[in-house]
Motif scaffolding. Structure first.
Motif, PDB file in Angstrom:
ATOM      1  N   ALA A 189     -37.916  -0.179 -26.258  1.00  0.00           N
ATOM      2  CA  ALA A 189     -37.165   0.432 -26.959  1.00  0.00           C
ATOM      3  C   ALA A 189     -35.781   1.203 -27.440  1.00  0.00           C
ATOM      4  CB  ALA A 189     -38.446   1.667 -27.635  1.00  0.00           C
ATOM      5  N   ARG A 190     -35.248   0.977 -27.884  1.00  0.00           N
ATOM      6  CA  ARG A 190     -33.776   1.132 -27.675  1.00  0.00           C
ATOM      7  C   ARG A 190     -33.325   0.770 -26.014  1.00  0.00           C
ATOM      8  NH1 ARG A 190     -34.672   6.591 -30.268  1.00  0.00           N
ATOM      9  NH2 ARG A 190     -33.157   7.307 -28.635  1.00  0.00           N
ATOM     10  N   PRO A 191     -33.167  -0.113 -25.352  1.00  0.00           N
ATOM     11  CA  PRO A 191     -32.453  -0.579 -24.091  1.00  0.00           C
ATOM     12  C   PRO A 191     -31.365  -0.013 -23.781  1.00  0.00           C
ATOM     13  CG  PRO A 191     -32.861  -2.023 -25.347  1.00  0.00           C
ATOM     14  CD  PRO A 191     -33.460  -1.197 -25.900  1.00  0.00           C
ATOM     15  N   TYR A 192     -30.511   0.499 -23.019  1.00  0.00           N
ATOM     16  CA  TYR A 192     -29.314   1.031 -22.509  1.00  0.00           C
ATOM     17  C   TYR A 192     -28.356  -0.073 -23.284  1.00  0.00           C
ATOM     18  CZ  TYR A 192     -25.452   3.659 -21.082  1.00  0.00           C
ATOM     19  OH  TYR A 192     -24.819   4.756 -21.177  1.00  0.00           O
ATOM     20  N   PRO A 193     -27.216  -0.779 -23.478  1.00  0.00           N
ATOM     21  CA  PRO A 193     -26.340  -1.419 -23.681  1.00  0.00           C
ATOM     22  C   PRO A 193     -26.159  -1.292 -21.821  1.00  0.00           C
ATOM     23  CG  PRO A 193     -25.413   0.508 -24.405  1.00  0.00           C
ATOM     24  CD  PRO A 193     -26.826   0.766 -24.179  1.00  0.00           C
ATOM     25  N   SER A 194     -25.643  -2.861 -22.068  1.00  0.00           N
ATOM     26  CA  SER A 194     -24.928  -3.623 -20.777  1.00  0.00           C
ATOM     27  C   SER A 194     -23.738  -2.357 -20.953  1.00  0.00           C
ATOM     28  CB  SER A 194     -24.326  -4.680 -20.697  1.00  0.00           C
ATOM     29  OG  SER A 194     -25.881  -5.933 -20.757  1.00  0.00           O
ATOM     30  N   SER A 195     -22.935  -2.025 -19.789  1.00  0.00           N
ATOM     31  CA  SER A 195     -22.009  -1.796 -19.207  1.00  0.00           C
ATOM     32  C   SER A 195     -20.400  -2.762 -18.574  1.00  0.00           C
ATOM     33  CB  SER A 195     -22.186  -0.335 -19.223  1.00  0.00           C
ATOM     34  OG  SER A 195     -22.429   0.026 -18.417  1.00  0.00           O
ATOM     35  N   GLY A 196     -20.139  -2.579 -18.364  1.00  0.00           N
ATOM     36  CA  GLY A 196     -18.581  -3.291 -18.103  1.00  0.00           C
ATOM     37  C   GLY A 196     -17.432  -3.780 -18.673  1.00  0.00           C
ATOM     38  N   CYS A 197     -16.225  -4.649 -18.229  1.00  0.00           N
ATOM     39  CA  CYS A 197     -14.975  -4.880 -18.542  1.00  0.00           C
ATOM     40  C   CYS A 197     -15.487  -6.305 -19.489  1.00  0.00           C
ATOM     41  CB  CYS A 197     -14.468  -5.371 -17.075  1.00  0.00           C
ATOM     42  SG  CYS A 197     -14.634  -4.669 -15.749  1.00  0.00           S
ATOM     43  N   ASN A 198     -14.360  -5.291 -20.363  1.00  0.00           N
ATOM     44  CA  ASN A 198     -14.689  -5.776 -21.366  1.00  0.00           C
ATOM     45  C   ASN A 198     -14.227  -7.417 -21.853  1.00  0.00           C
ATOM     46  OD1 ASN A 198     -11.691  -5.723 -22.091  1.00  0.00           O
ATOM     47  ND2 ASN A 198     -11.238  -6.244 -23.522  1.00  0.00           N
ATOM     48  N   ILE A 199     -14.792  -8.790 -22.440  1.00  0.00           N
ATOM     49  CA  ILE A 199     -14.299 -10.043 -22.157  1.00  0.00           C
ATOM     50  C   ILE A 199     -13.211  -9.778 -23.092  1.00  0.00           C
ATOM     51  CG2 ILE A 199     -14.638 -11.999 -23.623  1.00  0.00           C
ATOM     52  CD1 ILE A 199     -18.300 -11.592 -23.827  1.00  0.00           C
ATOM     53  N   LYS A 200     -12.074 -10.996 -21.941  1.00  0.00           N
ATOM     54  CA  LYS A 200     -11.210 -11.535 -21.635  1.00  0.00           C
ATOM     55  C   LYS A 200     -10.577 -11.925 -22.753  1.00  0.00           C
ATOM     56  CE  LYS A 200     -10.308  -7.688 -18.819  1.00  0.00           C
ATOM     57  NZ  LYS A 200     -10.634  -6.622 -19.035  1.00  0.00           N
ATOM     58  N   TRP A 201      -9.963 -11.863 -24.045  1.00  0.00           N
ATOM     59  CA  TRP A 201     -10.395 -12.178 -25.407  1.00  0.00           C
ATOM     60  C   TRP A 201      -8.885 -13.311 -25.268  1.00  0.00           C
ATOM     61  CZ3 TRP A 201     -14.632 -13.328 -27.709  1.00  0.00           C
ATOM     62  CH2 TRP A 201     -15.829 -12.443 -27.201  1.00  0.00           C
ATOM     63  N   LYS A 202      -8.765 -14.323 -25.627  1.00  0.00           N
ATOM     64  CA  LYS A 202      -7.788 -15.311 -26.003  1.00  0.00           C
ATOM     65  C   LYS A 202      -6.263 -14.540 -27.551  1.00  0.00           C
ATOM     66  CE  LYS A 202      -8.771 -19.617 -23.877  1.00  0.00           C
ATOM     67  NZ  LYS A 202      -8.893 -21.164 -24.536  1.00  0.00           N
ATOM     68  N   PRO A 203      -5.445 -14.663 -27.406  1.00  0.00           N
ATOM     69  CA  PRO A 203      -4.835 -14.240 -28.581  1.00  0.00           C
ATOM     70  C   PRO A 203      -5.335 -14.653 -29.797  1.00  0.00           C
ATOM     71  CG  PRO A 203      -3.270 -14.633 -26.958  1.00  0.00           C
ATOM     72  CD  PRO A 203      -4.644 -14.936 -26.666  1.00  0.00           C
ATOM     73  N   GLY A 204      -5.966 -14.068 -30.881  1.00  0.00           N
ATOM     74  CA  GLY A 204      -6.925 -14.326 -32.525  1.00  0.00           C
ATOM     75  C   GLY A 204      -8.201 -14.625 -31.593  1.00  0.00           C
ATOM     76  N   ASN A 205      -8.133 -14.342 -31.110  1.00  0.00           N
ATOM     77  CA  ASN A 205      -9.878 -14.717 -30.517  1.00  0.00           C
ATOM     78  C   ASN A 205     -10.781 -13.581 -30.968  1.00  0.00           C
ATOM     79  OD1 ASN A 205      -9.528 -18.106 -30.863  1.00  0.00           O
ATOM     80  ND2 ASN A 205     -10.450 -17.910 -28.249  1.00  0.00           N
ATOM     81  N   GLU A 206      -9.966 -12.631 -30.936  1.00  0.00           N
ATOM     82  CA  GLU A 206     -10.932 -11.356 -30.630  1.00  0.00           C
ATOM     83  C   GLU A 206     -11.562 -11.521 -32.381  1.00  0.00           C
ATOM     84  OE1 GLU A 206      -7.484 -11.802 -30.907  1.00  0.00           O
ATOM     85  OE2 GLU A 206      -6.523 -10.796 -29.906  1.00  0.00           O
ATOM     86  N   PRO A 207     -12.834 -10.701 -31.711  1.00  0.00           N
ATOM     87  CA  PRO A 207     -14.474 -10.874 -32.365  1.00  0.00           C
ATOM     88  C   PRO A 207     -13.960  -9.553 -33.695  1.00  0.00           C
ATOM     89  CG  PRO A 207     -15.101 -10.522 -30.662  1.00  0.00           C
ATOM     90  CD  PRO A 207     -13.287 -10.760 -29.915  1.00  0.00           C
ATOM     91  N   ALA A 208     -14.557  -9.296 -34.777  1.00  0.00           N
ATOM     92  CA  ALA A 208     -14.545  -8.255 -35.717  1.00  0.00           C
ATOM     93  C   ALA A 208     -15.163  -7.038 -35.365  1.00  0.00           C
ATOM     94  CB  ALA A 208     -15.348  -9.080 -37.242  1.00  0.00           C
ATOM     95  N   TRP A 209     -16.278  -7.617 -33.797  1.00  0.00           N
ATOM     96  CA  TRP A 209     -16.817  -6.349 -33.733  1.00  0.00           C
ATOM     97  C   TRP A 209     -16.298  -5.211 -32.188  1.00  0.00           C
ATOM     98  CZ3 TRP A 209     -18.585 -11.262 -32.670  1.00  0.00           C
ATOM     99  CH2 TRP A 209     -18.710 -11.699 -31.765  1.00  0.00           C
ATOM    100  N   PHE A 210     -14.891  -6.021 -32.026  1.00  0.00           N
ATOM    101  CA  PHE A 210     -14.387  -5.870 -30.866  1.00  0.00           C
ATOM    102  C   PHE A 210     -13.798  -5.087 -30.950  1.00  0.00           C
ATOM    103  CE2 PHE A 210     -11.350  -6.374 -27.778  1.00  0.00           C
ATOM    104  CZ  PHE A 210     -11.615  -6.170 -26.715  1.00  0.00           C
TER     105      PHE A 210
END
Length: 192
Positions: free
Chosen positions: A171-192
């Motif tokens: 139930a409600r696991p703790y989310p992964s944590s780390g460095c953000n994915i390094k998105w290419k310009p224009g690829n940044e997702p809406a949730w980022f």
């Protein structure tokens, strides 16, 4: 180093997004190629992130342990290679060898697989059952790069145990944590 948390946009029971991605040597592997009899662990990773480096050896050992229980493992590198050449395919081979990663380490150059999984950070963990339904998305364990606790895989290990035993997911696991994915310009997702 700013810590980023996973987004939990992929929900328990959701199907694993399909993929066909190259290894650093150019061999193409798909979701079905890496699935074990009892499931699959998909890890978004890279070579340079301190969070990945911190648990890389433990992840290699963990993957061997769950492989013996019928769960395959695959790592996917989705960072922008132009801006982060330390994550390039030739260096992926070195990193995998150094940390005894016996599982495939694939290149998501156009970042479409990271987007499909709604991955947010490295490392980001997604555990799927034998029918490729999401059983767990969350952290490897509660250790961190600058902490005193050594990587042990406790959270992910419990998720694998529950999945194989047919028990309800955590139930409600703790989310992964780390460095953000390094998105290419224009690829940044809406949730980022």
């Amino acid at each position: 180093m700013a810590e980023v948390l996973s987004t939990f946009l992929l929900q328990p029971g959701d199907p694993a997004p399909n993929f066909s991605l190259p290894t650093p040597r150019g061999e193409i592997l798909s979701l079905g190629d890496v699935l074990g009899a009892n499931g699959l662990l998909v890890v978004f990773a890279c070579n340079h992130c301190p969070y990945v480096v911190h648990l890389a050896d433990a992840l290699g050992n963990f993957a061997r342990e769950i492989e013996a229980r019928g769960v395959g493992t695959v790592a996917i590198m989705s960072n922008d290679l132009e801006k982060y050449p330390q994550d390039a395919p030739d260096k992926m081979l070195e990193f995998a060898r150094e940390h005894s990663w016996d599982f495939p380490y694939l290149v998501d150059e156009d970042q479409s697989v990271a987007q499909a999984y709604r991955a947010a950070c490295t490392p980001d963990f997604f555990l799927f059952d034998a029918e490729l339904k999401l059983a767990y998305a969350g952290q490897f364990d509660d250790s961190r790069p600058r902490g005193s606790l050594q990587p042990h895989g406790g959270d992910l290990g419990e998720a694998v145990r529950r999945m194989i035993a047919g028990e309800p997911p955590m139930a409600r696991p703790y989310p992964s944590s780390g460095c953000n994915i390094k998105w290419k310009p224009g690829n940044e997702p809406a949730w980022f």
